[in-house]
Design a protein around this motif. Structure first.
Motif, mmCIF file in Angstrom:
data_model
loop_
_atom_site.group_PDB
_atom_site.id
_atom_site.type_symbol
_atom_site.label_atom_id
_atom_site.label_comp_id
_atom_site.label_asym_id
_atom_site.label_seq_id
_atom_site.Cartn_x
_atom_site.Cartn_y
_atom_site.Cartn_z
ATOM 1 N N LEU A 276 -7.347 -4.761 -5.542
ATOM 2 C CA LEU A 276 -7.946 -4.572 -4.224
ATOM 3 C C LEU A 276 -9.458 -4.464 -4.361
ATOM 4 C CD1 LEU A 276 -5.770 -2.044 -2.178
ATOM 5 C CD2 LEU A 276 -6.156 -4.473 -1.741
ATOM 6 N N ARG B 43 -9.605 1.913 -0.468
ATOM 7 C CA ARG B 43 -8.477 0.994 -0.253
ATOM 8 C C ARG B 43 -8.509 0.396 1.154
ATOM 9 N NH1 ARG B 43 -5.637 4.836 -3.461
ATOM 10 N NH2 ARG B 43 -5.278 3.843 -5.472
ATOM 11 N N PRO C 195 0.809 -1.203 0.000
ATOM 12 C CA PRO C 195 0.000 0.000 0.000
ATOM 13 C C PRO C 195 0.850 1.263 0.000
ATOM 14 C CG PRO C 195 -0.806 -1.572 1.605
ATOM 15 C CD PRO C 195 0.494 -2.105 1.094
ATOM 16 N N LYS D 145 -8.279 -9.280 3.386
ATOM 17 C CA LYS D 145 -7.665 -10.016 4.496
ATOM 18 C C LYS D 145 -8.656 -10.919 5.218
ATOM 19 C CE LYS D 145 -3.909 -6.759 5.408
ATOM 20 N NZ LYS D 145 -3.316 -5.816 6.375
ATOM 21 N N LEU E 155 -8.966 -3.549 1.413
ATOM 22 C CA LEU E 155 -7.874 -4.318 2.004
ATOM 23 C C LEU E 155 -8.382 -5.137 3.187
ATOM 24 C CD1 LEU E 155 -4.892 -5.077 1.912
ATOM 25 C CD2 LEU E 155 -4.420 -3.085 3.352
ATOM 26 N N GLU F 8 -2.587 -11.784 -0.224
ATOM 27 C CA GLU F 8 -3.091 -11.832 -1.587
ATOM 28 C C GLU F 8 -3.437 -13.249 -2.037
ATOM 29 O OE1 GLU F 8 -1.043 -8.020 -3.746
ATOM 30 O OE2 GLU F 8 0.075 -9.896 -3.776
ATOM 31 N N TYR G 172 -3.179 -0.720 -5.262
ATOM 32 C CA TYR G 172 -2.640 -0.219 -4.000
ATOM 33 C C TYR G 172 -2.307 1.271 -4.024
ATOM 34 C CZ TYR G 172 -2.164 -5.054 -2.443
ATOM 35 O OH TYR G 172 -2.413 -6.345 -2.064
#
Length: 194
Positions: free
Chosen positions: A131, A24, A4, A32, A28, A66, A142
């Motif tokens: 993302l 973002r 990022p 995750k 993100l 990822e 990112y």
């Protein structure tokens, strides 16, 4: 692929840059929190799309959160399709691609990335980690601009974004330098753009 970043090197208009920054964080967190068992569906769709690739395919060696394309890299190599992986150069320049083979030594790169010690290679097809994405083909990376610069420098390469379906958002803002994709692959479907 890249870690990022806090600002856009392409200097999106302030309202777009602020909306992307907020998205973002949201995207993100979703990436995750996803069920990584569903990532296999992404690999299967990509294998089907790439089974007859005629030239080097640029894959991605994953960061810890990822989608892990390493099984795809091995499947392509077994099929005799050349695989390239990106080396992240200094900011402001496109990615550099190096040939990868199963026996390649991986070297530490910028932002926690890894790249092979192989010779330089120009891909005909570039897989782009996302993302976020929307149904109109807008994509969210990112924020480092690496893939936008890379795709602009490879205008004849086919670009395929990939992400879990959890990364879909209703609408993503599009900046003036954002590069379009040929399609986006999730574990559920392949979304094509003309």
């Amino acid at each position: 692929m890249v870690a990022p970043h806090t600002s856009s090197p392409y200097n999106d208009p302030p309202d777009i840059a602020e909306r992307k920054k907020s998205l973002r964080v949201q995207c993100l967190a979703a990436l995750k929190a996803r069920n990584v068992l569903h990532d296999r569906g992404i690999i299967q769709h990509l294998e089907h799309l790439l089974h007859a690739a005629s030239g080097p395919v640029a894959c991605v060696w994953p960061l810890p959160h990822e989608v892990d394309l390493r099984p795809l890299c091995h499947a392509l190599a077994r099929a005799g399709i050349p695989v390239a992986l990106p080396e992240t150069p200094p900011r402001g320049t496109p990615l550099i691609f190096r040939q990868w083979q199963p026996e390649s030594t991986m070297l530490a790169g910028r932002f926690g990335t890894q790249y092979p010690d192989g010779p330089l290679m120009e891909p005909r097809l570039v897989l782009v980690p996302l993302l976020g994405f929307d149904r109109t083909g807008n994509r969210l990376g990112y924020g480092g601009g690496y893939y936008d610069r890379t795709l602009a420098a490879l205008p004849h390469a086919t670009s395929i974004g990939y992400a879990p379906s959890t990364q879909e958002v209703a609408h993503l803002p599009r900046g003036p330098h954002d590069q379009p994709l040929s399609c986006i692959v999730t574990e559920k479907e392949v979304i094509r753009f003309d």
